[in-house]
Write a protein that holds these residues in place. Sequence first.
Motif, PDB file in Angstrom:
ATOM      1  N   SER A 155       0.731  -1.299  -0.180  1.00 60.92           N
ATOM      2  CA  SER A 155       0.013  -0.059   0.023  1.00 60.92           C
ATOM      3  C   SER A 155       0.876   1.192  -0.010  1.00 60.92           C
ATOM      4  N   THR A 156       0.305   2.418  -0.721  1.00 62.58           N
ATOM      5  CA  THR A 156       0.920   3.556  -0.359  1.00 62.58           C
ATOM      6  C   THR A 156       1.391   3.975   0.914  1.00 62.58           C
ATOM      7  N   GLN A 157       0.637   3.865   1.889  1.00 63.90           N
ATOM      8  CA  GLN A 157       0.779   4.098   3.068  1.00 63.90           C
ATOM      9  C   GLN A 157       2.018   3.423   3.785  1.00 63.90           C
ATOM     10  N   ARG A 158       1.953   1.915   3.656  1.00 62.61           N
ATOM     11  CA  ARG A 158       3.407   1.444   4.038  1.00 62.61           C
ATOM     12  C   ARG A 158       4.437   1.757   3.171  1.00 62.61           C
ATOM     13  N   LYS A 159       4.402   1.959   1.917  1.00 61.13           N
ATOM     14  CA  LYS A 159       5.625   2.680   1.272  1.00 61.13           C
ATOM     15  C   LYS A 159       6.078   3.916   1.897  1.00 61.13           C
ATOM     16  N   THR A 160       5.209   4.759   2.327  1.00 59.83           N
ATOM     17  CA  THR A 160       5.536   6.108   2.831  1.00 59.83           C
ATOM     18  C   THR A 160       6.082   5.753   4.473  1.00 59.83           C
ATOM     19  N   LEU A 161       5.542   4.993   5.119  1.00 63.11           N
ATOM     20  CA  LEU A 161       6.106   4.860   6.221  1.00 63.11           C
ATOM     21  C   LEU A 161       7.492   4.161   6.254  1.00 63.11           C
ATOM     22  N   ASN A 162       7.771   3.290   5.366  1.00 57.39           N
ATOM     23  CA  ASN A 162       9.017   2.675   5.155  1.00 57.39           C
ATOM     24  C   ASN A 162       9.897   3.764   4.633  1.00 57.39           C
ATOM     25  N   THR A 163       9.598   4.470   3.658  1.00 58.06           N
ATOM     26  CA  THR A 163      10.377   5.642   3.292  1.00 58.06           C
ATOM     27  C   THR A 163      10.743   6.441   4.512  1.00 58.06           C
ATOM     28  N   ALA A 164       9.866   7.067   5.276  1.00 60.02           N
ATOM     29  CA  ALA A 164      10.109   7.806   6.425  1.00 60.02           C
ATOM     30  C   ALA A 164      11.170   7.053   7.405  1.00 60.02           C
ATOM     31  N   LEU A 165      10.811   5.952   7.741  1.00 60.79           N
ATOM     32  CA  LEU A 165      11.510   5.145   8.422  1.00 60.79           C
ATOM     33  C   LEU A 165      13.111   5.163   7.974  1.00 60.79           C
TER      34      LEU A 165
END
Length: 276
Positions: free
Chosen positions: A6-16
């Motif tokens: 999901s886009t949310q998971r990608k965003t979270l992984n990128t931020a992390l």
Amino acid sequence: MARTVSTQRKTLNTALAWTIGFVIFFPILWTILTSFKTEAEAIANPPIFLAFDWTLENYAVVQERSNYMRFLWNSIIIAGGSTVLGVIIAVPAAWSMAFVPSHRTKDILLWMLSTKMLPAVGVLYPIYLLCIQLGVLDNRAALVVILMLINLPIIVWMLYTYFREIPGEILEAARMDGAGLKEELLYVLTPMAIPGIASTLLLNFILAWNEAFWTLNLTAVDAAPLTAFIASYSSPEGLFFAKLSAASTMAIAPILILGWFSQKQLVRGLTFGAVK
């Protein structure tokens, strides 16, 4: 079927990932920022992050006090020379272990790796006396040889790992076409192992560049590299954090530039050795 992310998971992984990267890089960033502060601002409590009077005074003082280019040139010769000499010796050694192994090959590799477990201070005294007897104390050539021998196990292990990934049939085909040992190493093995050799060169150059124990103990003036340049700003009068940070920034700048331009080649080399 590949899993959808999901886009949310990608965003979270990128931020992390960016957060972890920033935490790792923060000490270097803080050193660079401190180099532009005054001594009073460098030791201020609470610390000042960006709202300070930026100044180049520390760099001017460091340049007036020390011959930066001489220290830089010594570091380039010592780190570059030890790395190149180590690869020249390690390529034939890794080739023989990878393609002409014996029943003692694994034992030799483990023995070489075990030498890295010996504390450096345990052999400082005999090496120091040996340098005095040979008249090579505070000598760049002596440091090149010493650092090469210290890092040689790592170079051999890395090249051995990469060479093991190269199919032996390719070398056999080259021999059938009349290639000798020299042609096999130069024109067949080396071009195929360029990513691995490049990553090995970069890693061991950084290790030699950052080596402080041997350079501080075996140099005085003539062969002193940037590690000695930084250590000279730790004096009995105390630590001048702003000037020490300026000296540190000048010392790490070349290796940061080298890492910036070499990161793609390093990733390619690591991928070749670990994924292929």
